[in-house]
Structure formats: structure tokens, C-alpha cells
Design a protein around this motif. Structure first.
Motif, PDB file in Angstrom:
ATOM      1  N   TYR A 285       0.813  -1.215   0.000  1.00 30.03           N
ATOM      2  CA  TYR A 285       0.000   0.000   0.000  1.00 30.03           C
ATOM      3  C   TYR A 285       0.849   1.270   0.000  1.00 30.03           C
ATOM      4  CZ  TYR A 285      -3.916  -3.095   0.798  1.00 30.03           C
ATOM      5  OH  TYR A 285      -4.866  -4.079   0.648  1.00 30.03           O
ATOM      6  N   GLU A 286       2.030   1.190   0.593  1.00 27.64           N
ATOM      7  CA  GLU A 286       2.884   2.382   0.667  1.00 27.64           C
ATOM      8  C   GLU A 286       3.597   2.660  -0.646  1.00 27.64           C
ATOM      9  OE1 GLU A 286       6.802   4.033   3.130  1.00 27.64           O
ATOM     10  OE2 GLU A 286       5.708   2.280   3.871  1.00 27.64           O
ATOM     11  N   GLY A 289       0.559   1.048  -4.105  1.00 28.91           N
ATOM     12  CA  GLY A 289      -0.597   1.918  -3.970  1.00 28.91           C
ATOM     13  C   GLY A 289      -1.568   1.874  -5.126  1.00 28.91           C
ATOM     14  N   SER A 293      -3.748  -1.329  -7.677  1.00 27.22           N
ATOM     15  CA  SER A 293      -4.501  -1.553  -6.446  1.00 27.22           C
ATOM     16  C   SER A 293      -4.757  -3.027  -6.157  1.00 27.22           C
ATOM     17  CB  SER A 293      -5.833  -0.799  -6.499  1.00 27.22           C
ATOM     18  OG  SER A 293      -6.549  -1.125  -7.681  1.00 27.22           O
ATOM     19  N   GLY A 296      -2.385  -5.062  -3.302  1.00 33.28           N
ATOM     20  CA  GLY A 296      -2.704  -5.181  -1.878  1.00 33.28           C
ATOM     21  C   GLY A 296      -3.382  -6.495  -1.554  1.00 33.28           C
ATOM     22  N   TYR A 335      -1.021   7.702   0.340  1.00 31.26           N
ATOM     23  CA  TYR A 335      -0.614   7.989   1.712  1.00 31.26           C
ATOM     24  C   TYR A 335       0.090   9.347   1.812  1.00 31.26           C
ATOM     25  CZ  TYR A 335       4.476   7.092   1.993  1.00 31.26           C
ATOM     26  OH  TYR A 335       5.845   7.169   1.895  1.00 31.26           O
TER      27      TYR A 335
END
Length: 428
Positions: A285-286, A289, A293, A296, A335
């Protein structure tokens, strides 16, 4: 003396016998020149096990000719410290080598630190943990030098092995050992920069080898068998373990599949599967991202499978996850947008939630003015679903943009939608 381990016997007796670490103790360094001129500063030696912290301390003591004392902070008590303080009062100045200094407790500090400050005790502390994280600031402030040691090179280790084979007083020089240069290099390679492991391995190979006609013959299969796992390093939970986690993440972020797999291998050999799975999930996710998608979900499935399987089979789904992340488009926009919003809040950029966004599901909401909300689903917008132009941010931050799309992978499509909606909002 011959009953002592070879690695202990072969510790350098002065600075000129130190192998490796030339960046901190070589003849051209300030530290070497200070010691040669009779000044030994208090210092912290930071590095992984087996790369020379204790050896350098012994070498400094040998070159300076000062009385030398050694304690381990894990089990040393106040009385041990007091004895060294008493000795310093008698002789004027001593060197105290304090291993595992990050475990030094306050009582020991209170006894010792004034004498370090006035120079009667020269403190050489050694730690495998990052001194800026784990060593008490009171100790750090009294150590003029904080020196980070490096793992020894293969050539350095080979030289140490050769020295041990030739040294008749402390090493194996009196024994006729038949060992090839190739075998020496194999031992050096297997030790992975750890001098203690290299000399311990050499000693084990000697005792495991057959004697023929008063000669000890070193055989390849003995070297191979004893070297099998000696290259693994990095204790679970220690600084180096976290350095490995950091190196794994940065290698994935940099799309270097070979480096990422290499660091994953080291981490799994250390056995902390849960920590590895947690870091991989964060990375999905970092670092990947919105650009991909689906990663993840893929990484979550891989880490759950790994925890169910356990090691060694866990390495299989994790290897898949790491390579997929390496070769995926990458974005940190989501993020980063959140961090920008958090920073704005901490800077005081806060305001009243618009009335039409406030909770209206209770009697009296209209009286408070919680009205005017437009339900986006009632305003179809092509194939997007529904959208209506209305204000969502407080008045004083209404024009802030925290999200800055990265034009990569799937986020390229999202960025186009984001820009289109902005144009609608501006009425262009």
C-alpha cells in the motif's frame, strides 16, 4: 592458552595487527594518530557481531599500554564498576571496554560516568544496536567518537585465516595443515564478513579433518558441510534485522528484483516470518498503492498463505509477492495525500464542517441548519455513476489539494477522472 578458542587467541595485540576497518583505525585515520600520540578518547563501536569491536578495543589497549578492563553490561553489577573506579584512582587512567553497552543501567551509569567525564576512565563501548536508538544519551554525550564498523571483506577474512594458519604462538602454525587457497576462500566467503565465525569455522574444520602421515588433510566435503549455514546473519529484533527489512523495502521500491529476493532470503533465514509478512503488506500500500490496487489483495493472500504454511514453504508465496511488487507500477500518492492533510491539521488549517455535510439523521437537525446536502447518486454522470458540484471541505481550506496523482499504471486512469472532475468543479 591453546585451550582458548582460536578466535580469542588471534585477537590483535596492537593497532598494526588489526585486519579490516581501515576507515576508522587505518594508519591515515585521526583515531590511529591520536592513539599513537598517546591520546585515547572515549568512544562507541557500533556494528554486527564478529566484525572486530572487541578486537579493536584490545588493540587500542595494547598500543596505548594502558590498564585494560572488560565488562559485559548484561551481567555486570555495581560492584564490578566500583572495582574499576578504584583501580582508576590508584593508577591514574584505565580503559574500560563495555560490551552490550546499550544494556547499561542507571545505577551503573551513576557510578561510572563522572569518572569518564574527568578522564580517569576511558570508555570504549560496543553495541550491535543503533547507538542513536538504544544507547543512553548520557553515555553518548561522553563519547567523542561514535564509529560504525563494516563487515569485513572476503580478502580481509582470507588474510585473517592465513595469519591463523601461520602463527606458531597463538594460531595453528605449528601444525602441518594441508589446505588449498580455494578452501581458504570458501571459508572466507561462508563467514560473510564475520571474523569470529571464520576462525571458529577454521578451527572446527581442523578438528574434523583426518591426519595422514603427520599431516592434517582438509577435505572439500568437510568445508562444505560445516559452512552450510554460517553465512546467515542478523538477529531477530536487532538493529541489523531492521536494516534488512529496510533494504528489502527500498529494493522493491527501486524495482530491483535480485536485491529484493536477496534480502528476503536473509530475513527468512533469520526466521521471523510475521515481521516479514507485516512489512510486505505495508509495502503493497505504501509503495505500489493506486498504481496497481490489486497488489494489496495479492500480497495479503500471499502473507496469509505464508503464515498458514510456515517455513520453509512460506518462502514460495512470499517470493511471488516480492517479485510482483518489484515489477509493478508504483505510486505513493494516496498515503502522501493523507500525510499532507495531517500536516495541514497540525499547522492549524482546520475549520467548521459545512452544514450540509453534518449529520441530519435526527429530529432537530433542520433546526440546526444541517440541510442542503445533494445526494450524488441522484445526479448521474455518464458511466462514472453520480457526481454533483458541492463543497466538502471547510471554508478556510476549500481550495487545498492534498492528492497529487502519479501518472503510472492504473492510477493514470484515476488521474484522468480526478482532473475531469476538477474541470467540472471549476465550470470549465
Amino acid at each position: 592458552m591453546q585451550n582458548e578458542p582460536l578466535a580469542f587467541r588471534m585477537r590483535p595485540r596492537n593497532l598494526n595487527e588489526v585486519v579490516g576497518q581501515q576507515h576508522i583505525i587505518g594508519k591515515d585515520t585521526a583515531l590511529y594518530k591520536m592513539i599513537e600520540n598517546g591520546h585515547v578518547p572515549s568512544m562507541l563501536l557500533y556494528g554486527e557481531p564478529g566484525i572486530g569491536k572487541t578486537s579493536i578495543a584490545n588493540a587500542i589497549a595494547g598500543s596505548s599500554k594502558l590498564p585494560f578492563f572488560s565488562l559485559n553490561a548484561t551481567h555486570a553489577g555495581k560492584k564490578d564498576v566500583e572495582q574499576i573506579v578504584s583501580e582508576a584512582r590508584l593508577v591514574g587512567k584505565v580503559i574500560l571496554f563495555l560490551d552490550e553497552i546499550h544494556r547499561f543501567n542507571k545505577l551503573q551509569q551513576d557510578t561510572l560516568l563522572p569518572h569518564v567525564e574527568n578522564g580517569s576512565i576511558i570508555l570504549i563501548g560496543a553495541t550491535t544496536e543503533n547507538p542513536f536508538h538504544d544507547v543512553n544519551p548520557a553515555i553518548r554525550s561522553r563519547c567523542g567518537e561514535i564509529l560504525q564498523l563494516k563487515r569485513l571483506s572476503q580478502d580481509d577474512i582470507a588474510k585473517l585465516i592465513s595469519n591463523a594458519l601461520e602463527d606458531e604462538e597463538r594460531g595453528l602454525g605449528k601444525i602441518d595443515i594441508v589446505i588449498s587457497e580455494e578452501q581458504i576462500q570458501k571459508i572466507a566467503l561462508a563467514s560473510n564478513g564475520d571474523a569470529r565465525k571464520a576462525l571458529t569455522l577454521l578451527e572446527s574444520i581442523y578438528y574434523a579433518s583426518d591426519e595422514v602421515d603427520n599431516k592434517t588433510i582438509v577435505q572439500d566435503h568437510i568445508v562444505e558441510h560445516l559452512s552450510e549455514r554460517i553465512g546467515v546473519y542478523g538477529d531477530k529484533g536487532g538493529s541489523h534485522f531492521y536494516n534488512l527489512l529496510s533494504a528489502l523495502q527500498k529494493s522493491v521500491r527501486g524495482s530491483d528484483t535480485n536485491a529484493a529476493i536477496y534480502y528476503l532470503a536473509h530475513l527468512l533465514e533469520n526466521g521471523d516470518l510475521i515481521a516479514v509478512c507485516r512489512r510486505l503488506l505495508v509495502m503493497a500500500y505504501e509503495d505500489i498503492g493506486l498504481a496497481n490496487s490489486a497488489v494489496g489483495a495479492h500480497v495479503y493472500a500471499a502473507t496469509e498463505a505464508a503464515k498458514t504454511l510456515g517455513l520453509p514453504e512460506a518462502r514460495i508465496p512470499l517470493a511471488n509477492a516480492v517479485i510482483e511488487m518489484c515489477l509493478s507500477p508504483k505510486s505513493n500518492s494516496a498515503y502522501s495525500a493523507l500525510d499532507a492533510a495531517i500536516s495541514a491539521i497540525h499547522e492549524g488549517k482546520t475549520g467548521e464542517i459545512p452544514l450540509h455535510l453534518r449529520d441530519g439523521h435526527y429530529a432537530g437537525a433542520k433546526t440546526l441548519g444541517h440541510v442542503g446536502y445533494k445526494y450524488p447518486h441522484d445526479y448521474p454522470l455518464g458511466t462514472f455513476g453520480g457526481w454533483v458540484d458541492q463543497q466538502y471541505l471547510p471554508d478556510n481550506v476549500a481550495n487545498e489539494e492534498f492528492y497529487k496523482p502519479v501518472i503510472a499504471g492504473e492510477e493514470k486512469r484515476m488521474a484522468a477522472i480526478y482532473d475531469k472532475l476538477k474541470s467540472f468543479k471549476k465550470g470549465t
